[in-house]
Design an enzyme around this catalytic site. Sequence first.
Site, PDB file in Angstrom:
ATOM      1  N   HIS A  29     -15.020   4.160   9.851  1.00 45.17           N
ATOM      2  CA  HIS A  29     -14.458   4.426   8.577  1.00 45.17           C
ATOM      3  C   HIS A  29     -15.135   5.146   7.588  1.00 45.17           C
ATOM      4  O   HIS A  29     -15.154   6.087   6.819  1.00 45.17           O
ATOM      5  CB  HIS A  29     -13.671   3.361   7.853  1.00 45.17           C
ATOM      6  CG  HIS A  29     -12.218   2.978   8.240  1.00 45.17           C
ATOM      7  ND1 HIS A  29     -12.010   2.428   9.568  1.00 45.17           N
ATOM      8  CD2 HIS A  29     -10.960   3.416   7.792  1.00 45.17           C
ATOM      9  CE1 HIS A  29     -10.630   2.525   9.701  1.00 45.17           C
ATOM     10  NE2 HIS A  29      -9.989   2.955   8.897  1.00 45.17           N
ATOM     11  N   ASN A  64     -12.379   6.370   1.908  1.00 48.64           N
ATOM     12  CA  ASN A  64     -11.255   6.835   2.837  1.00 48.64           C
ATOM     13  C   ASN A  64      -9.959   7.300   1.838  1.00 48.64           C
ATOM     14  O   ASN A  64      -9.441   6.406   1.197  1.00 48.64           O
ATOM     15  CB  ASN A  64     -10.763   5.839   3.769  1.00 48.64           C
ATOM     16  CG  ASN A  64     -12.003   5.445   4.577  1.00 48.64           C
ATOM     17  OD1 ASN A  64     -12.602   4.340   4.549  1.00 48.64           O
ATOM     18  ND2 ASN A  64     -12.732   6.110   5.359  1.00 48.64           N
ATOM     19  N   ALA A  65      -9.406   8.321   2.468  1.00 47.13           N
ATOM     20  CA  ALA A  65      -8.234   8.918   1.707  1.00 47.13           C
ATOM     21  C   ALA A  65      -8.284   9.021   0.209  1.00 47.13           C
ATOM     22  O   ALA A  65      -7.554   8.563  -0.630  1.00 47.13           O
ATOM     23  CB  ALA A  65      -7.166   7.950   2.017  1.00 47.13           C
ATOM     24  N   HIS A  83      -9.838   0.687   0.253  1.00 43.66           N
ATOM     25  CA  HIS A  83     -10.814   1.226   1.288  1.00 43.66           C
ATOM     26  C   HIS A  83     -11.618   2.221   0.748  1.00 43.66           C
ATOM     27  O   HIS A  83     -11.359   3.615   1.082  1.00 43.66           O
ATOM     28  CB  HIS A  83     -10.192   1.403   2.481  1.00 43.66           C
ATOM     29  CG  HIS A  83      -8.878   2.114   2.465  1.00 43.66           C
ATOM     30  ND1 HIS A  83      -8.657   3.339   1.797  1.00 43.66           N
ATOM     31  CD2 HIS A  83      -7.738   2.203   3.179  1.00 43.66           C
ATOM     32  CE1 HIS A  83      -7.437   3.755   1.842  1.00 43.66           C
ATOM     33  NE2 HIS A  83      -6.816   3.107   2.851  1.00 43.66           N
ATOM     34  N   GLY A  91     -17.978   0.673  11.188  1.00 46.46           N
ATOM     35  CA  GLY A  91     -18.904   1.681  11.842  1.00 46.46           C
ATOM     36  C   GLY A  91     -18.117   2.949  12.057  1.00 46.46           C
ATOM     37  O   GLY A  91     -18.603   4.247  12.435  1.00 46.46           O
ATOM     38  N   ASP A 146      -8.326  -3.711   6.819  1.00 45.54           N
ATOM     39  CA  ASP A 146      -7.071  -2.962   6.977  1.00 45.54           C
ATOM     40  C   ASP A 146      -6.725  -2.997   8.511  1.00 45.54           C
ATOM     41  O   ASP A 146      -6.400  -2.042   9.319  1.00 45.54           O
ATOM     42  CB  ASP A 146      -7.879  -1.243   6.898  1.00 45.54           C
ATOM     43  CG  ASP A 146      -6.656  -0.588   6.768  1.00 45.54           C
ATOM     44  OD1 ASP A 146      -5.483  -0.691   6.566  1.00 45.54           O
ATOM     45  OD2 ASP A 146      -7.202   0.702   6.727  1.00 45.54           O
ATOM     46  N   GLU A 181       0.910  -1.265   0.022  1.00 42.52           N
ATOM     47  CA  GLU A 181       0.013  -0.197  -0.086  1.00 42.52           C
ATOM     48  C   GLU A 181       0.946   1.265   0.079  1.00 42.52           C
ATOM     49  O   GLU A 181       1.456   1.710   0.972  1.00 42.52           O
ATOM     50  CB  GLU A 181      -1.032  -0.019   1.242  1.00 42.52           C
ATOM     51  CG  GLU A 181      -1.852   1.224   1.153  1.00 42.52           C
ATOM     52  CD  GLU A 181      -2.722   1.127   2.469  1.00 42.52           C
ATOM     53  OE1 GLU A 181      -3.601   2.174   2.542  1.00 42.52           O
ATOM     54  OE2 GLU A 181      -2.601   0.458   3.354  1.00 42.52           O
ATOM     55  N   HIS A 211      -0.212   7.689   6.394  1.00 43.34           N
ATOM     56  CA  HIS A 211       1.118   7.328   5.860  1.00 43.34           C
ATOM     57  C   HIS A 211       1.987   8.619   5.864  1.00 43.34           C
ATOM     58  O   HIS A 211       1.605   9.795   6.018  1.00 43.34           O
ATOM     59  CB  HIS A 211       0.910   7.115   4.402  1.00 43.34           C
ATOM     60  CG  HIS A 211       0.160   5.710   3.844  1.00 43.34           C
ATOM     61  ND1 HIS A 211       0.615   4.762   3.375  1.00 43.34           N
ATOM     62  CD2 HIS A 211      -1.124   5.256   4.404  1.00 43.34           C
ATOM     63  CE1 HIS A 211      -0.143   3.813   3.153  1.00 43.34           C
ATOM     64  NE2 HIS A 211      -1.077   4.173   3.862  1.00 43.34           N
ATOM     65  N   ARG A 243     -20.141  18.331  -9.248  1.00 42.06           N
ATOM     66  CA  ARG A 243     -19.494  18.674 -10.569  1.00 42.06           C
ATOM     67  C   ARG A 243     -18.243  18.112 -10.782  1.00 42.06           C
ATOM     68  O   ARG A 243     -17.694  18.157 -11.598  1.00 42.06           O
ATOM     69  CB  ARG A 243     -19.342  20.142 -10.691  1.00 42.06           C
ATOM     70  CG  ARG A 243     -20.751  20.903 -11.089  1.00 42.06           C
ATOM     71  CD  ARG A 243     -20.670  22.400 -11.018  1.00 42.06           C
ATOM     72  NE  ARG A 243     -20.323  23.242  -9.889  1.00 42.06           N
ATOM     73  CZ  ARG A 243     -21.178  23.473  -8.915  1.00 42.06           C
ATOM     74  NH1 ARG A 243     -22.541  23.126  -8.894  1.00 42.06           N
ATOM     75  NH2 ARG A 243     -20.497  23.880  -7.852  1.00 42.06           N
TER      76      ARG A 243
END
Length: 390
Positions: free
Chosen positions: A258, A226-227, A223, A256, A281, A138, A150, A234
């Site tokens: 993320h 997320n991120a 995921h 519940g 994860d 990852e 990260h 638009r």
Amino acid sequence: MKQLLRRARIFDGKVFHENKALGLIDDQIDAILEEPVNLSDWDEVHDLDGLILCPGFIDVQVNGGGGVMINGQTDLDGLKIMAEAHRAYGTTTMLPTLISDELSAMRHVAVLTKEALALSAEEKGDNSIGSVKGVHFEGPYLNPERKGVHKKEILRGVDEEALALYSDPSLGIRLVTVAPEIAGVDFISALNERNVLTCAGHSAGSFDEITNALKNGLRGFTHLFNAMTPLNSREPGVVGAALHDEESWCGLIVDGYHVHPATLEVAIKAKPKGKMMLVTDAMASVGAKDKSFDLYGQTIVAVDGKCQTKTGTLAGSDLDMIGAVRNCVEMLNLPLSEALRMASLYPAQFMKQGANLGSVGPGLIADLVAFDMQSWNVAHSWIGGQHQKH
């Protein structure tokens, strides 16, 4: 060795079978059998007493477990501990996941993966290390704008050394998460040609950039929600591209924390059936008494199932696979059959392993889980036909 698994509700990946038995020969599934069965024909008989027996769970994003993190120069014993911790929650196939790190750490994990695969072949499933079927890198070719936990200083652009590392087929199943706008479509295409799976994650990419990556071999999304850039009116962003595309797979962390349950419900309805898969994860806290651990020199704490830094940044999860299945049923109101497919069949298909894993049928690998739906406890697991009682 011939094993007979009796008195369970057998879910074969499509439907449930009542009043049937399952026969295993060595590391493969032989057949679903009509009861009564002559018990004397079998070397071992397991009475499962009404448990649900289903394909073993497949988790393509596992950062740690049992107090061990892949980041931090883990050794083979550490990887065994991690695999054993997740097996207790039904994971019979996993891709240990290295969070963005230096090239030296990536090479170390590559060597470790080869050692695990060699040991698994030698012991023929007589160890939980048999759940390790490859590796997931990852990063570090991610976008600093969406870095999450990260480390920004480690994130960088791609190079030839990375391509060579990922391209080694002796690593088994190889999955790489990249930000397509950082890695570029040529890199994604080159990985695709080498049978490396690529997912978009930690990306600030636009809808057009992600769509172009999908046309060049991008297979899925790490995921979802997320991120990554959200779905806006638009600018559909990464999320919009993921939900718009009918061929790619999306990993979902159903803890519940993320993603809001309503958002998950909408996303699952938007995507064609078969393209949403469960991931944990998971961090070192899963299956460990100590719910704090170190990542990049900072302490991460899991409280009430939520992993975060001292500043409140989500840092992986404290989720396990049977917990993810339970949440799909109790939190998202999904049928148990669909939750089980999201935990086994769909990730098997994502990994191009549907002919071997993710279902129960003659000739498939005997990776199985038996659990109690009332308590959501895993009671038995099989990896390559090797049984373990939990």
